[in-house]
Design an enzyme around this catalytic site. Structure first.
Site, PDB file in Angstrom:
ATOM      1  N   THR A  16      52.219  40.711  26.862  1.00 37.70           N
ATOM      2  CA  THR A  16      51.717  41.735  27.784  1.00 37.70           C
ATOM      3  C   THR A  16      52.120  41.414  29.222  1.00 37.70           C
ATOM      4  O   THR A  16      52.720  42.239  29.913  1.00 37.70           O
ATOM      5  CB  THR A  16      50.174  41.800  27.687  1.00 37.70           C
ATOM      6  OG1 THR A  16      49.837  42.002  26.316  1.00 37.70           O
ATOM      7  CG2 THR A  16      49.601  42.933  28.527  1.00 37.70           C
ATOM      8  N   GLU A 133      47.698  33.582  41.248  1.00 36.94           N
ATOM      9  CA  GLU A 133      46.938  34.792  41.607  1.00 36.94           C
ATOM     10  C   GLU A 133      46.554  35.602  40.358  1.00 36.94           C
ATOM     11  O   GLU A 133      45.451  36.143  40.263  1.00 36.94           O
ATOM     12  CB  GLU A 133      47.785  35.665  42.546  1.00 36.94           C
ATOM     13  CG  GLU A 133      47.085  36.895  43.082  1.00 36.94           C
ATOM     14  CD  GLU A 133      45.930  36.550  44.007  1.00 36.94           C
ATOM     15  OE1 GLU A 133      46.169  36.059  45.113  1.00 36.94           O
ATOM     16  OE2 GLU A 133      44.770  36.763  43.614  1.00 36.94           O
ATOM     17  N   ASP A 205      35.836  32.903  29.339  1.00 34.23           N
ATOM     18  CA  ASP A 205      36.938  33.415  30.165  1.00 34.23           C
ATOM     19  C   ASP A 205      36.465  33.578  31.627  1.00 34.23           C
ATOM     20  O   ASP A 205      37.163  33.182  32.564  1.00 34.23           O
ATOM     21  CB  ASP A 205      37.427  34.759  29.591  1.00 34.23           C
ATOM     22  CG  ASP A 205      38.479  35.409  30.459  1.00 34.23           C
ATOM     23  OD1 ASP A 205      39.647  34.986  30.384  1.00 34.23           O
ATOM     24  OD2 ASP A 205      38.138  36.341  31.217  1.00 34.23           O
ATOM     25  N   LYS A 209      37.709  31.496  35.125  1.00 36.18           N
ATOM     26  CA  LYS A 209      38.089  32.139  36.399  1.00 36.18           C
ATOM     27  C   LYS A 209      37.184  31.663  37.533  1.00 36.18           C
ATOM     28  O   LYS A 209      37.642  31.419  38.648  1.00 36.18           O
ATOM     29  CB  LYS A 209      37.997  33.659  36.245  1.00 36.18           C
ATOM     30  CG  LYS A 209      39.023  34.213  35.258  1.00 36.18           C
ATOM     31  CD  LYS A 209      38.688  35.650  34.922  1.00 36.18           C
ATOM     32  CE  LYS A 209      39.639  36.237  33.915  1.00 36.18           C
ATOM     33  NZ  LYS A 209      39.173  37.520  33.383  1.00 36.18           N
TER      34      LYS A 209
END
Ligand SMILES: NC(=O)c1ccc[n+]([C@@H]2O[C@H](COP(=O)([O-])OP(=O)(O)OC[C@H]3O[C@@H](n4cnc5c(N)ncnc54)[C@H](OP(=O)(O)O)[C@@H]3O)[C@@H](O)[C@H]2O)c1
Length: 433
Positions: A16, A133, A205, A209
């Protein structure tokens, strides 16, 4: 003036994100050249299945079977790692590339959460750069905002919706009244949730982050291990309805703050006031709020994942490399990173929502309130629903400020009561100033 040499780029992993990066580089070639003052040339790609991406034009680009070999190709300046996984080939490639003095751009939050500080050291040692980023909230340039736009501020805390899958599930549970499991199945069918959703719905997840954002915001090493992480799997449609009735909405938030040499980092479902701006950030959108001593509060929102937003973030990093911008990975030199003591979740203080399934019989509520009182927990309000003698009826309690360790002990004790027919559920109520 002589034209600058093109920046030569390789993409490892054509899924992806990697596929999206190839598309951006090809479609925006002229724009990127103008913005960088030099061309960005995609010279090589590597992935597991050659010939799989028939939708991509890979003509004239070298195919390298083993991604690690990219690290040793002398005609490559930058490697974009979009394979994924917290270790294995992604980590081996990143280490090999940095050791060869090549800049690395990665979207891999799982790898950064576990190995980010070590990788940053390697980048420093070999005088190259590590960019990420795309690893947090792709469509929101939050790393750049923290490291550059807000660099004049001391940042004291940040919080946000960091996982689009969870936000979609919670939004749809509220909109449709459906259960967690039903909405999850729909999200999987739509491609918003993975076949194995554990990383997302378990909160991990978002925790990956958060650990990255906290490192950049507070200038500290990435501290993922030991972080308190709770996902959304226990949230029921009843919780969503009760939250609404109480003037709250349930969101999975990552929260981080620093105070007096300690750092508080946690991910868990939160009840937040309907008047809070991020309460309106729904579906797959992400949002991050950060507080600085001069800027005050700053909110950013946008798409957190998907081909376009993530590739956009990867290429933004690539533009920095092409322009020759090399910043300290976590905003300050590695030697200045602060060693902060993690706060124990048991010490956390706040208001709590508690939902119990109690047998509809006299004395049941009294036995619960006795347990709460004996654990220093006072009640702000209570909702009791329905009457079905000797059956389970929902009882919702909102506490005044209490200590997490006391709440946990009280819940355990309540669960052992004969009148307790269902395991109690607790959600932290979070107020923002
Ligand atoms: N998808 C998002 O929206 C998003 C957002 C932010 C960050 N990220 C991060 O970006 C990274 C990539 O995610 P993605 O969604 O693009 O994953 P993906 O679609 O599964 O793509 C991964 C690619 O890597 C290839 N690959 C896997 N193992 C390999 C190996 N051993 N050697 C060579 N190639 C290998 C895969 O090949 P095959 O096609 O043959 O399997 C696939 O082309 C992950 O770290 C993810 O956490 C993703």
């Amino acid at each position: 003036m002589t034209e600058k040499k093109p920046l030569r780029v390789a993409v490892a992993g054509l899924g992806t994100v990697g596929g999206g990066v190839v598309k951006v580089l090809q479609k925006q070639a002229d724009l990127l050249k103008s913005r960088c003052g030099r061309a960005i040339e995609l010279v090589a790609v590597s992935s597991r299945s050659k010939g799989k991406r028939t939708d991509l034009d890979l003509s004239g680009i070298s195919w390298i079977d083993n991604p690690i070999d990219l690290a040793h190709e002398s005609n490559i300046d930058v490697i974009i790692e979009t394979i994924g996984g917290d270790s294995g080939i992604a980590l081996d490639l990143t280490r090999a590339a940095l050791t060869s003095g090549k800049a690395v751009i990665t979207a891999n939050k799982a790898m950064l959460a576990k190995h980010g500080t070590g990788l940053a050291k390697l980048a420093d040692q070999y005088e190259t750069s590590l960019h990420f980023e795309a690893s947090v909230a792709g469509g929101i340039p939050i790393v750049k905002r923290l490291r550059e736009g807000l660099a004049a501020n001391r940042l004291s805390h940040l919080y946000g919706i960091l996982n689009g899958t969870c936000n979609y599930i919670l939004t749809q549970m509220e909109k449709t009244g459906a259960s967690f499991q039903d909405v999850l199945s729909k999200a999987q069918a739509l491609g918003y949730a993975e076949v194995d959703p554990t990383l997302d719905v378990g909160g991990h997840d978002a925790a990956h982050k958060l650990s990255i954002l906290a490192a950049v915001a507070f200038g500290m090493p990435i501290r993922y291990e030991g972080m308190y992480v709770e996902g959304i799997t226990e949230i029921t449609k009843e919780d969503i309805q009760f939250a609404r009735e109480l003037g709250y909405r349930i969101k999975l938030l990552g929260l981080a703050g620093v105070k007096d040499g300690s750092v508080d980092q946690r991910v868990h479902p939160c009840m937040i006031s309907l008047n809070t701006p991020i309460a309106d950030v729904g579906d797959v959108f992400n949002a991050v709020v950060v507080e600085g001593d001069f800027v005050g509060q700053s909110l950013l929102t946008g798409r957190g994942a998907g081909e376009g937003p993530t590739a956009s973030a990867v290429v933004a990093d690539l533009i920095d490399v092409a322009r020759g911008i090399r910043l300290p990975v976590f905003g300050v030199p590695l030697s200045d990173l602060q060693e902060l003591t993690p706060l124990d979740m048991g010490e956390h203080r706040g208001q709590y929502y508690i939902r119990l399934g109690l047998k509809d019989q006299s004395g049941a509520i009294a036995s619960v309130t006795n347990i709460l009182a004996s654990h220093n927990i006072s009640i702000q309000s209570m909702i009791q629903r329905g009457r079905s003698e000797n059956e389970s009826v929902p009882v919702v309690i909102v506490t005044h400020e209490a200590k997490e360790a006391d709440i946990q002990k009280a819940l355990k004790a309540i669960d052992t009561l004969p009148a307790s027919l269902e395991k109690g559920n607790m959600i932290r109520i979070v107020h923002f100033c």
